[in-house]
Design an enzyme around this catalytic site. Structure first.
Site, PDB file in Angstrom:
ATOM      1  CD  GLU A  50     -54.281  25.611  87.223  1.00  0.00           C
ATOM      2  OE1 GLU A  50     -55.169  25.229  86.471  1.00  0.00           O
ATOM      3  OE2 GLU A  50     -53.804  24.495  87.964  1.00  0.00           O
ATOM      4  CD  GLU A  98     -51.697  23.287  92.990  1.00  0.00           C
ATOM      5  OE1 GLU A  98     -51.883  22.454  92.182  1.00  0.00           O
ATOM      6  OE2 GLU A  98     -52.584  24.310  92.957  1.00  0.00           O
TER       7      GLU A  98
END
EC number: 3.2.1.8
Length: 390
Positions: A216, A326
């Protein structure tokens, strides 16, 4: 993990406020703790509070790190076979039969005594990702002082049951100890990154086959996120981390992992492709791109219907492989899960899918029922649709 988001411009405020989708609290957070008009500061987990639109009706609950309570232990006279074994009749085995490496899930040390959950994980899935116990705050809470007990427990379970393991994650701006956030010297931060990466990867060398080396690191415009890493080192922290990782375990596949990469033309998706191509051309050893795929249901801004084109676009980058890392989908629509599975099957570089949890009960988005098993650990329509499609 992250709440599903499309970054929107927010009106300026007189006092410092976090923008829509920005961080607004959490352990170690020193920035604004209020949000611009139209957004509410919502606790995602102990380390990360985020400005989400409106009220909290559709917001995810706190992560299971601090909230999960094991159910009473249950015994099984007939434990399912190991290694995702079920005579070729499990998600992992069916996905492998279609030419992919794995179909996996997320667990952590606080799940290990939940017999129902672990039986499903053992039976259906061939790959495991730690939810929290490999993150920096868990592994190196103070400089040079490492703690591996909880991460080891998951690794030991996975290896004894023949599961592949994705290492998640080496560098992330969240769940980052304050001592790291306080570093403002280039040489010091470089040494800290290299030591952190080398220590973890040395411990698990030969046991972990993929690492999310950086997690991220992009903002919604496709540029670098503001973090201690980018403030002190600029883009160089990416190369520092990946080169340390490659030197430590040349056999592990090294990934950059992010969320909101679910639309081929979205600025963040294009930014990811452009930056990865640039870094690879500079010799940074990035093997793969991980797209988290925390998806909305039909009608949301990032539904499953965008994934096929987005995954194809990511695979067009100069990397060896891509993975869905995810996956969870608001409402767990059967057609949506099949769409995502087919997207991976139809992209040669896509090596596998990891769903972010086993059951809705244990999901960080539990009020959105996003997973393949319900809160009572019963397979849902999405599970059955996947089994039929595969």
């Amino acid at each position: 993990m992250r709440s599903i988001a499309l970054a929107l411009a927010a009106a300026p405020a007189v006092l410092a406020q976090s923008q829509l989708w920005g961080q607004c609290g959490g352990i170690g957070w020193n920035g604004p703790t209020t949000c611009v008009s139209g957004a509410t500061c919502t606790k995602i987990n102990d380390w990360y509070h985020q400005c989400l639109p409106g009220g909290n009706n559709n917001n995810p609950p706190p992560a299971t790190t601090s909230q999960w309570t094991p159910p009473p232990a249950q015994t099984s006279s007939n434990p399912p076979p190991n290694n995702g074994g079920g005579g070729g009749n499990t998600l992992h085995e069916k996905f492998k039969a279609r030419g992919k490496q794995y179909f996996g899930t997320e667990i952590d040390h606080y799940h290990l005594n939940n017999n129902q959950l672990m039986e499903i994980a053992r039976r259906e899935f061939g790959q495991i990702t730690h939810e929290n116990s490999m993150k920096w705050d868990a592994t190196e809470p103070s400089r040079g002082s490492f703690s591996f007990g909880n991460a080891d427990r998951v690794v030991d379970w996975a290896t004894s049951n023949g599961k592949l393991i994705r290492g998640h994650t080496l560098l992330w701006h969240s769940q980052l100890p304050q001592w790291v956030q306080n570093i403002n010297d280039r040489n010091t931060l470089t040494q800290v990154i290299e030591n952190h990466v080398k220590t973890i990867m040395t411990r698990y060398k030969g046991k972990i086959f993929h690492y999310d080396v950086v997690n991220e690191i992009l903002d919604e415009n496709g540029g670098l996120r503001n973090s201690v890493f980018s403030r002190v080192l600029g883009e160089d922290f990416v190369g520092i981390a990946f080169r340390a990782a490659r030197a430590t375990d040349p056999d592990a596949k090294l990934y950059i992992n992010d969320y909101n990469l679910d639309s081929a033309n979205y600025a963040k998706t294009r930014g990811m492709i452009n930056l990865v191509n640039k870094w690879v051309s500079q010799g940074v050893p990035i093997d793969g791109i991980g797209t988290q795929a925390h998806l909305a249901g039909p009608g949301g801004w990032n539904p499953a219907s965008g994934v096929p084109a987005a995954l194809q676009a990511l695979a067009g980058a100069n990397v060896k492989e891509v993975a869905i890392t995810e996956l969870d989908i608001q409402g767990a629509g059967a057609n949506d899960y099949v769409t995502v599975a087919n997207a991976c099957l139809n992209v040669q570089k896509c090596v596998g899918i990891t769903v972010w949890g086993v059951s809705d009960r244990d999901s960080w988005r539990s009020n959105e029922n996003p997973l393949l098993y319900d809160g009572s650990y019963r397979p849902k329509a999405a599970y059955n649709a996947l089994m039929n499609a595969l």
